[in-house]
Structure formats: structure tokens, C-alpha cells
Design a protein around this motif. Structure first.
Motif, PDB file in Angstrom:
ATOM      1  N   GLN A  53      27.509  33.874  49.620  1.00 20.81           N
ATOM      2  CA  GLN A  53      27.404  32.901  50.712  1.00 20.81           C
ATOM      3  C   GLN A  53      28.665  32.034  50.828  1.00 20.81           C
ATOM      4  OE1 GLN A  53      24.782  32.868  52.841  1.00 20.81           O
ATOM      5  NE2 GLN A  53      24.130  34.650  51.665  1.00 20.81           N
ATOM      6  N   PHE A  54      29.507  32.076  49.810  1.00 22.56           N
ATOM      7  CA  PHE A  54      30.727  31.279  49.814  1.00 22.56           C
ATOM      8  C   PHE A  54      31.851  32.111  50.435  1.00 22.56           C
ATOM      9  CE2 PHE A  54      28.004  29.405  46.700  1.00 22.56           C
ATOM     10  CZ  PHE A  54      28.252  28.041  46.794  1.00 22.56           C
ATOM     11  N   ARG A  55      31.969  32.035  51.738  1.00 20.07           N
ATOM     12  CA  ARG A  55      32.917  32.847  52.501  1.00 20.07           C
ATOM     13  C   ARG A  55      34.364  32.562  52.104  1.00 20.07           C
ATOM     14  NH1 ARG A  55      30.611  35.039  57.608  1.00 20.07           N
ATOM     15  NH2 ARG A  55      28.893  36.147  56.656  1.00 20.07           N
ATOM     16  N   GLU A  56      35.086  33.647  51.834  1.00 21.92           N
ATOM     17  CA  GLU A  56      36.517  33.606  51.537  1.00 21.92           C
ATOM     18  C   GLU A  56      36.874  32.619  50.425  1.00 21.92           C
ATOM     19  OE1 GLU A  56      38.916  33.365  55.063  1.00 21.92           O
ATOM     20  OE2 GLU A  56      37.762  34.926  56.057  1.00 21.92           O
ATOM     21  N   ASP A  57      35.992  32.447  49.486  1.00 24.03           N
ATOM     22  CA  ASP A  57      36.204  31.546  48.353  1.00 24.03           C
ATOM     23  C   ASP A  57      36.800  32.340  47.190  1.00 24.03           C
ATOM     24  OD1 ASP A  57      35.112  30.382  45.657  1.00 24.03           O
ATOM     25  OD2 ASP A  57      35.009  28.723  47.097  1.00 24.03           O
ATOM     26  N   ASP A  58      37.952  31.906  46.693  1.00 33.57           N
ATOM     27  CA  ASP A  58      38.658  32.652  45.645  1.00 33.57           C
ATOM     28  C   ASP A  58      37.859  32.759  44.345  1.00 33.57           C
ATOM     29  OD1 ASP A  58      40.855  33.152  47.277  1.00 33.57           O
ATOM     30  OD2 ASP A  58      41.907  31.345  46.634  1.00 33.57           O
ATOM     31  N   GLU A 102      36.447  36.246  42.686  1.00 32.99           N
ATOM     32  CA  GLU A 102      36.833  36.739  41.356  1.00 32.99           C
ATOM     33  C   GLU A 102      35.607  37.071  40.509  1.00 32.99           C
ATOM     34  OE1 GLU A 102      39.767  37.700  40.382  1.00 32.99           O
ATOM     35  OE2 GLU A 102      40.714  37.022  42.238  1.00 32.99           O
ATOM     36  N   ILE A 103      34.589  36.241  40.605  1.00 34.10           N
ATOM     37  CA  ILE A 103      33.355  36.491  39.848  1.00 34.10           C
ATOM     38  C   ILE A 103      32.683  37.762  40.339  1.00 34.10           C
ATOM     39  CG2 ILE A 103      31.019  35.620  39.416  1.00 34.10           C
ATOM     40  CD1 ILE A 103      32.343  32.765  39.568  1.00 34.10           C
ATOM     41  N   LEU A 104      32.606  37.914  41.647  1.00 33.46           N
ATOM     42  CA  LEU A 104      31.961  39.101  42.222  1.00 33.46           C
ATOM     43  C   LEU A 104      32.759  40.371  41.931  1.00 33.46           C
ATOM     44  CD1 LEU A 104      30.841  37.553  45.618  1.00 33.46           C
ATOM     45  CD2 LEU A 104      29.374  38.179  43.685  1.00 33.46           C
ATOM     46  N   ALA A 105      34.072  40.280  42.008  1.00 34.67           N
ATOM     47  CA  ALA A 105      34.907  41.445  41.719  1.00 34.67           C
ATOM     48  C   ALA A 105      34.754  41.871  40.261  1.00 34.67           C
ATOM     49  CB  ALA A 105      36.368  41.136  42.042  1.00 34.67           C
ATOM     50  N   LYS A 106      34.685  40.892  39.376  1.00 33.89           N
ATOM     51  CA  LYS A 106      34.485  41.207  37.954  1.00 33.89           C
ATOM     52  C   LYS A 106      33.111  41.862  37.745  1.00 33.89           C
ATOM     53  CE  LYS A 106      34.440  39.328  33.338  1.00 33.89           C
ATOM     54  NZ  LYS A 106      34.464  38.210  32.457  1.00 33.89           N
ATOM     55  N   ALA A 107      32.099  41.343  38.402  1.00 34.52           N
ATOM     56  CA  ALA A 107      30.766  41.944  38.287  1.00 34.52           C
ATOM     57  C   ALA A 107      30.767  43.366  38.846  1.00 34.52           C
ATOM     58  CB  ALA A 107      29.737  41.084  39.019  1.00 34.52           C
ATOM     59  N   TRP A 108      31.462  43.590  39.936  1.00 31.64           N
ATOM     60  CA  TRP A 108      31.559  44.922  40.546  1.00 31.64           C
ATOM     61  C   TRP A 108      32.207  45.897  39.570  1.00 31.64           C
ATOM     62  CZ3 TRP A 108      30.090  48.419  43.777  1.00 31.64           C
ATOM     63  CH2 TRP A 108      30.948  49.365  44.327  1.00 31.64           C
ATOM     64  N   HIS A 121      36.127  38.156  51.718  1.00 30.41           N
ATOM     65  CA  HIS A 121      37.376  37.670  51.137  1.00 30.41           C
ATOM     66  C   HIS A 121      38.494  38.661  51.490  1.00 30.41           C
ATOM     67  CE1 HIS A 121      40.344  36.509  48.123  1.00 30.41           C
ATOM     68  NE2 HIS A 121      39.703  35.345  48.083  1.00 30.41           N
ATOM     69  N   PRO A 122      39.702  38.184  51.732  1.00 35.01           N
ATOM     70  CA  PRO A 122      40.807  39.083  52.095  1.00 35.01           C
ATOM     71  C   PRO A 122      41.108  40.170  51.062  1.00 35.01           C
ATOM     72  CG  PRO A 122      41.431  36.793  52.478  1.00 35.01           C
ATOM     73  CD  PRO A 122      40.100  36.776  51.802  1.00 35.01           C
ATOM     74  N   LYS A 123      40.804  39.942  49.800  1.00 37.85           N
ATOM     75  CA  LYS A 123      41.067  40.934  48.751  1.00 37.85           C
ATOM     76  C   LYS A 123      39.881  41.875  48.511  1.00 37.85           C
ATOM     77  CE  LYS A 123      44.142  37.847  46.180  1.00 37.85           C
ATOM     78  NZ  LYS A 123      44.297  37.125  44.902  1.00 37.85           N
ATOM     79  N   ALA A 124      38.806  41.701  49.232  1.00 36.51           N
ATOM     80  CA  ALA A 124      37.586  42.476  48.963  1.00 36.51           C
ATOM     81  C   ALA A 124      37.766  43.964  49.228  1.00 36.51           C
ATOM     82  CB  ALA A 124      36.423  41.930  49.779  1.00 36.51           C
ATOM     83  N   PHE A 125      38.496  44.327  50.273  1.00 32.64           N
ATOM     84  CA  PHE A 125      38.665  45.749  50.594  1.00 32.64           C
ATOM     85  C   PHE A 125      39.245  46.499  49.404  1.00 32.64           C
ATOM     86  CE2 PHE A 125      41.278  49.306  51.987  1.00 32.64           C
ATOM     87  CZ  PHE A 125      40.348  50.060  52.673  1.00 32.64           C
ATOM     88  N   GLU A 126      40.314  45.979  48.848  1.00 32.84           N
ATOM     89  CA  GLU A 126      40.962  46.629  47.712  1.00 32.84           C
ATOM     90  C   GLU A 126      40.026  46.705  46.500  1.00 32.84           C
ATOM     91  OE1 GLU A 126      44.715  45.883  44.730  1.00 32.84           O
ATOM     92  OE2 GLU A 126      44.856  45.096  46.767  1.00 32.84           O
ATOM     93  N   ALA A 127      39.344  45.627  46.220  1.00 34.45           N
ATOM     94  CA  ALA A 127      38.435  45.598  45.068  1.00 34.45           C
ATOM     95  C   ALA A 127      37.294  46.604  45.241  1.00 34.45           C
ATOM     96  CB  ALA A 127      37.876  44.193  44.875  1.00 34.45           C
ATOM     97  N   LEU A 128      36.734  46.663  46.438  1.00 26.72           N
ATOM     98  CA  LEU A 128      35.605  47.555  46.679  1.00 26.72           C
ATOM     99  C   LEU A 128      36.006  49.026  46.599  1.00 26.72           C
ATOM    100  CD1 LEU A 128      33.870  45.584  49.545  1.00 26.72           C
ATOM    101  CD2 LEU A 128      32.871  46.123  47.315  1.00 26.72           C
ATOM    102  N   THR A 129      37.144  49.377  47.177  1.00 24.71           N
ATOM    103  CA  THR A 129      37.532  50.791  47.195  1.00 24.71           C
ATOM    104  C   THR A 129      37.847  51.313  45.799  1.00 24.71           C
ATOM    105  OG1 THR A 129      39.798  50.152  47.773  1.00 24.71           O
ATOM    106  CG2 THR A 129      38.344  50.815  49.581  1.00 24.71           C
ATOM    107  N   LYS A 130      38.244  50.436  44.893  1.00 22.99           N
ATOM    108  CA  LYS A 130      38.557  50.875  43.530  1.00 22.99           C
ATOM    109  C   LYS A 130      37.313  51.259  42.728  1.00 22.99           C
ATOM    110  CE  LYS A 130      42.898  48.456  42.829  1.00 22.99           C
ATOM    111  NZ  LYS A 130      43.576  47.371  42.120  1.00 22.99           N
TER     112      LYS A 130
END
Length: 186
Positions: free
Chosen positions: A86-91, A95-101, A122-131
Motif C-alpha cells: 500500500q506504500f506506493r513508490e516507497d523505497d 526493499e523489504i518486498l524485493a528481499k521477500a520475493w 516502485h520504479p525498480k520493481a520491474f527488474e526485481a520481479l523479472t529476476k
């Protein structure tokens, strides 16, 4: 507050969390929700608490959600990930969500982290998700949720990343998820 702290049954405590989620900028509410998130004995109350904190969306609420990341019950961690989405574009939330992913051992919790990342956009989400799309999991839930999260980003560059999952040779459930994601992107 009284109901959350003193109700001896689960449903009234869950209902109290739902109501408290509509009260913003109140330190007593955040403190009561933190106590419930970290000490309530029933997972559904802790889940409702995380959801309420996600609805509040303040820095204090986000800080309180961090305590829920340590919960042993993955159903609670899933609610925490959803709330962080729910925290849109929050760094920090990203980071927490990317680590959990990347690192969450429970498949459905990792998939929920992906969906939350997509929701947060988040602007970095595309890269994190595709990995992390090809991580093996029960029912391909990580791949399926990752594809759905890419669609939630509403970014046209996700189309090419999703298309390869529609090809023959991919598991049927993955192909279905990819087609749904492409449909959502339009």
C-alpha cells in the motif's frame, strides 16, 4: 481500542482492527495495533492488524509493520507484505518486498510479496520481479504471481517479459497466468 485489548473472542478483535484501520495519525491506535501484531495468539487477528496498518499508511504504521516480518506464521507475513504494498513508490517498503520475493521460503508468501511489489509500482520493481520469475514453487505460484505483479506495474515493457510464458512448453497454469497478465496490460 478497548475491544482490541479486552475482547476474549477472535471476531471482535478482528472487527476492532478493521475499525482502527480507518483512524489515521493517532499514536494510541498505532501502539495498540503493534501490540496486537506482535502478541495476539490468533493469526487472523495479527493478519487483520497488518491490513489495518496498511490502510493507515503513515511512517509510524510502516515502522510497526516491520515487527510482523518476524512472525513465524507465513499467513501473517503475507498480510504484512500486502500492507507494505500500500506504500506506493516507497523505497523502504520496496526493499523489504524485493528481499521477500528473493528469499522468502514459503511460496505463497513470496508470491504475495510479488503482488505487493506490483501494487506499490516502485520504479525498480520491474527488474526485481523479472529476476525471480523462474523460481520453482508449488503450483507455480511464484511465477504466476510474478506475472500478475508485472501486469500491475502497468508498464508496456512488461509485455515482452510476459510473452515468453505464453509459449508451448510452459506449464498450463503459467500460460494462463501470462495470458491474463497480457490481457490486463491491454
Amino acid at each position: 481500542l478497548y475491544q482490541l485489548k479486552n475482547a476474549d473472542r477472535v471476531l471482535p478483535r478482528v472487527q476492532a482492527c478493521e475499525g482502527l484501520g480507518k483512524i489515521f495519525h493517532d499514536e494510541d491506535v498505532i501502539a495498540a495495533l503493534k501490540t496486537a501484531l506482535t502478541t495476539d495468539t490468533f493469526f487472523a487477528v495479527r493478519r487483520a492488524t497488518a491490513k489495518a496498518l496498511g490502510e493507515i499508511r503513515t511512517e509510524a504504521a510502516k515502522s510497526t509493520l516491520l515487527a510482523g516480518l518476524k512472525d513465524k506464521d507465513s499467513r501473517v507475513r503475507r498480510a504484512v507484505y500486502e500492507a507494505l504494498g500500500q506504500f506506493r513508490e516507497d523505497d523502504e517498503a520496496f526493499e523489504i518486498l524485493a528481499k521477500a520475493w528473493r528469499e522468502e521460503k514459503m511460496y505463497y508468501a513470496a508470491g504475495t510479496a510479488a503482488l505487493a511489489m506490483g501494487n506499490a509500482r516502485h520504479p525498480k520493481a520491474f527488474e526485481a520481479l523479472t529476476k525471480g520469475l523462474d523460481r520453482s514453487a508449488h503450483g507455480y505460484i511464484i511465477t504466476r504471481n510474478g506475472l500478475a505483479a508485472l501486469a500491475e506495474l502497468r508498464d508496456s515493457k512488461a509485455i515482452d517479459a510476459i510473452k515468453k510464458y505464453t509459449r508451448a512448453g510452459q506449464p498450463e497454469r503459467v500460460r494462463q497466468a501470462a495470458c491474463q497478465a497480457l490481457g490486463k496490460l491491454g
